[in-house]
Design an enzyme around this catalytic site. Structure first.
Site, PDB file in Angstrom:
ATOM      1  N   ARG A 244       0.857  -1.196   0.000  1.00  0.00           N
ATOM      2  CA  ARG A 244       0.000   0.000   0.000  1.00  0.00           C
ATOM      3  C   ARG A 244       0.883   1.232   0.000  1.00  0.00           C
ATOM      4  NH1 ARG A 244       0.354   1.135   5.250  1.00  0.00           N
ATOM      5  NH2 ARG A 244       0.078  -0.639   6.633  1.00  0.00           N
ATOM      6  N   HIS A 248      -1.871   3.014   6.812  1.00  0.00           N
ATOM      7  CA  HIS A 248      -2.875   1.977   7.076  1.00  0.00           C
ATOM      8  C   HIS A 248      -4.274   2.573   7.177  1.00  0.00           C
ATOM      9  CE1 HIS A 248      -4.986  -1.406   8.820  1.00  0.00           C
ATOM     10  NE2 HIS A 248      -5.309  -0.672   9.863  1.00  0.00           N
ATOM     11  N   TYR A 256       6.933   2.145  11.091  1.00  0.00           N
ATOM     12  CA  TYR A 256       7.290   0.725  11.052  1.00  0.00           C
ATOM     13  C   TYR A 256       7.941   0.324   9.733  1.00  0.00           C
ATOM     14  CZ  TYR A 256       2.764   1.145   8.803  1.00  0.00           C
ATOM     15  OH  TYR A 256       1.746   1.574   8.010  1.00  0.00           O
TER      16      TYR A 256
HETATM   17  C1  LIG Z   1     -10.485  -9.748  14.099  1.00  0.00           C
HETATM   18  C2  LIG Z   1      -9.897  -8.374  14.013  1.00  0.00           C
HETATM   19  N1  LIG Z   1      -8.765  -8.091  14.695  1.00  0.00           N
HETATM   20  C3  LIG Z   1      -8.211  -6.850  14.615  1.00  0.00           C
HETATM   21  C4  LIG Z   1      -8.806  -5.878  13.856  1.00  0.00           C
HETATM   22  C5  LIG Z   1      -8.154  -4.490  13.740  1.00  0.00           C
HETATM   23  N2  LIG Z   1      -7.511  -4.389  12.416  1.00  0.00           N
HETATM   24  C6  LIG Z   1      -8.115  -3.739  11.401  1.00  0.00           C
HETATM   25  S1  LIG Z   1      -7.221  -3.836   9.989  1.00  0.00           S
HETATM   26  C7  LIG Z   1      -6.009  -4.733  10.716  1.00  0.00           C
HETATM   27  C8  LIG Z   1      -4.824  -5.201   9.932  1.00  0.00           C
HETATM   28  C9  LIG Z   1      -5.209  -6.144   8.842  1.00  0.00           C
HETATM   29  O1  LIG Z   1      -4.087  -6.488   8.071  1.00  0.00           O
HETATM   30  P1  LIG Z   1      -4.227  -7.243   6.705  1.00  0.00           P
HETATM   31  O2  LIG Z   1      -5.178  -8.396   6.833  1.00  0.00           O
HETATM   32  O3  LIG Z   1      -2.871  -7.558   6.213  1.00  0.00           O
HETATM   33  O4  LIG Z   1      -4.943  -6.183   5.761  1.00  0.00           O
HETATM   34  P2  LIG Z   1      -4.392  -4.746   5.278  1.00  0.00           P
HETATM   35  O5  LIG Z   1      -4.790  -3.753   6.327  1.00  0.00           O
HETATM   36  O6  LIG Z   1      -2.939  -4.852   5.105  1.00  0.00           O
HETATM   37  O7  LIG Z   1      -5.124  -4.490   3.997  1.00  0.00           O
HETATM   38  C10 LIG Z   1      -6.307  -4.941  12.057  1.00  0.00           C
HETATM   39  C11 LIG Z   1      -5.444  -5.692  12.985  1.00  0.00           C
HETATM   40  C12 LIG Z   1      -9.992  -6.200  13.175  1.00  0.00           C
HETATM   41  N3  LIG Z   1     -10.620  -5.318  12.384  1.00  0.00           N
HETATM   42  N4  LIG Z   1     -10.513  -7.466  13.247  1.00  0.00           N
END
Ligand SMILES: Cc1ncc(C[n+]2csc(CCOP(=O)(O)OP(=O)(O)O)c2C)c(N)n1
Ligand SMILES: [Mg+2]
Length: 325
Positions: A244, A248, A256
């Site tokens: 990306r 975030h 990071y």
């Molecule tokens: C079950 C759960 N745990 C934590 C969160 C908080 N959270 C939102 S996005 C995220 C990171 C997700 O990473 P990834 O799956 O790699 O997707 P990206 O953001 O990189 O598109 C987290 C931990 C959540 N929404 N749902």
């Protein structure tokens, strides 16, 4: 570009360019509106990953279903949610695709097969298997696609959804957008393996790795997976290696990761890369692509004007469309 691919028509290629530019410019404009306080709630932008949604969705029919995450704007636009209804939704207006009851993390429109997004990381994966099961039972020939991040593949729901789809040969594409970070967690601190696609073997389904910043490579890989899903041959896991090119969510100082790493990925931005390819290939002239970009800008202007002119939802509608009648 993959070596031996079935090349899409010039019209499809130019259409994919338009989609990628729409996804990028829509979110850049949305970010500006957000900074002006004209969009409530939070935002997770898809900037940098446009080739994935575009290349996959270019293979889909209207009656196929897409499941998305907390980062859903690109998937929604690529599946056919209109820019005006998406913009109105983000602005919290009654004319939004979910009548302002979704907001950024839950956008969708069942009329075009975009299931309102699920922001629980990994949560949409078993739901995609459910849509695949429905398509199989109804013999509709439709497929379901779950888009999710690298972080989602360490959730239990990933295991359950993948395993069910495999044992029942469901028509599902599991599209992992490995952007190297789950929020601020770097990939190498959360995985002992190099490729998420390797996990497909544990379920007995094919796992493919593709350059997620190359729209043609994504298109071709998804084409094969859709074809085999429609033919009753079951699901595929596709790992798209991408990045990306933004934070975030709304406030992310990105401490990071290094500026050098970001600069390196900036050189692999999927949009200028595809533009150069189209011109060199002769599939489009620079002038035609400029016109596509101008047309996208007009579309977004119109979407913002539509959102601005739309009313806020009525208090009396608070409980409508919440439960199925
Ligand atoms: C079950 C759960 N745990 C934590 C969160 C908080 N959270 C939102 S996005 C995220 C990171 C997700 O990473 P990834 O799956 O790699 O997707 P990206 O953001 O990189 O598109 C987290 C931990 C959540 N929404 N749902
Ligand atoms: Mg990620």
């Amino acid at each position: 570009m993959p070596e031996a691919m079935m090349m899409p028509s010039g019209e499809t290629l130019r259409g994919m360019y338009r989609t990628m530019v729409l996804l990028r410019r829509f979110e850049e404009r949305v970010n500006d509106l957000y900074m002006q306080g004209r969009i409530p709630s939070t935002l997770h932008l898809y900037i940098g990953q446009e080739a994935v949604a575009t290349g996959v969705c270019a293979n889909l029919r209207r009656d196929d279903h897409v499941l998305s995450t907390h980062r859903p704007h690109g998937h929604a636009l690529a599946k056919g949610v209109t820019p005006r209804s998406l913009m109105a939704e983000l602005m919290g207006k009654a004319t939004g695709c979910c009548k302002a009851k979704g907001g950024s993390m839950h956008v969708g429109d069942m009329q075009v097969g975009m299931v309102p997004a699920v922001a629980i990381v990994g949560g949409s994966i078993p739901i995609a298997s459910g849509f695949g099961l429905a398509a199989k039972m109804q013999k509709s020939g439709a497929v379901a696609v779950a888009f999710f991040g690298d972080g989602a593949t360490n959730e239990g729901a990933f295991h359950e959804g993948m395993n069910l789809a495999a044992v029942w040969d469901l028509p599902v594409l599991f599209v992992c957008e490995n952007n190297l970070y789950a929020a601020s967690t770097p990939f190498e601190t959360a995985f002992k393996i190099e490729n998420i696609a390797d996990r497909a073997a544990a379920y007995g389904m094919p796992g493919r790795i593709v350059d997620g910043n190359d729209v043609l490579a994504v298109y071709e890989t998804a084409r094969e997976a859709v074809e085999s899903a429609r033919a009753g041959e079951g699901p595929t896991l596709i790992e798209c290696k991408t990045y990306r090119l933004c934070g975030h969510s709304r406030s992310d100082p990105r401490t990071y990761r290094t500026k050098e790493e970001e600069a390196e990925w900036q050189t692999r931005d999927p949009i200028p890369r595809f533009r150069e390819w189209l011109v060199a290939d002769g599939s489009a002239s620079a002038g035609e692509l400029d016109e596509i970009e101008a047309d996208v800008e007009r579309t977004i202007d119109e979407a913002i004007a539509f959102g601005d002119a739309s009313p806020a939802p009525e208090l009396a509608d608070l409980y409508t469309d919440v439960f199925k009648e």
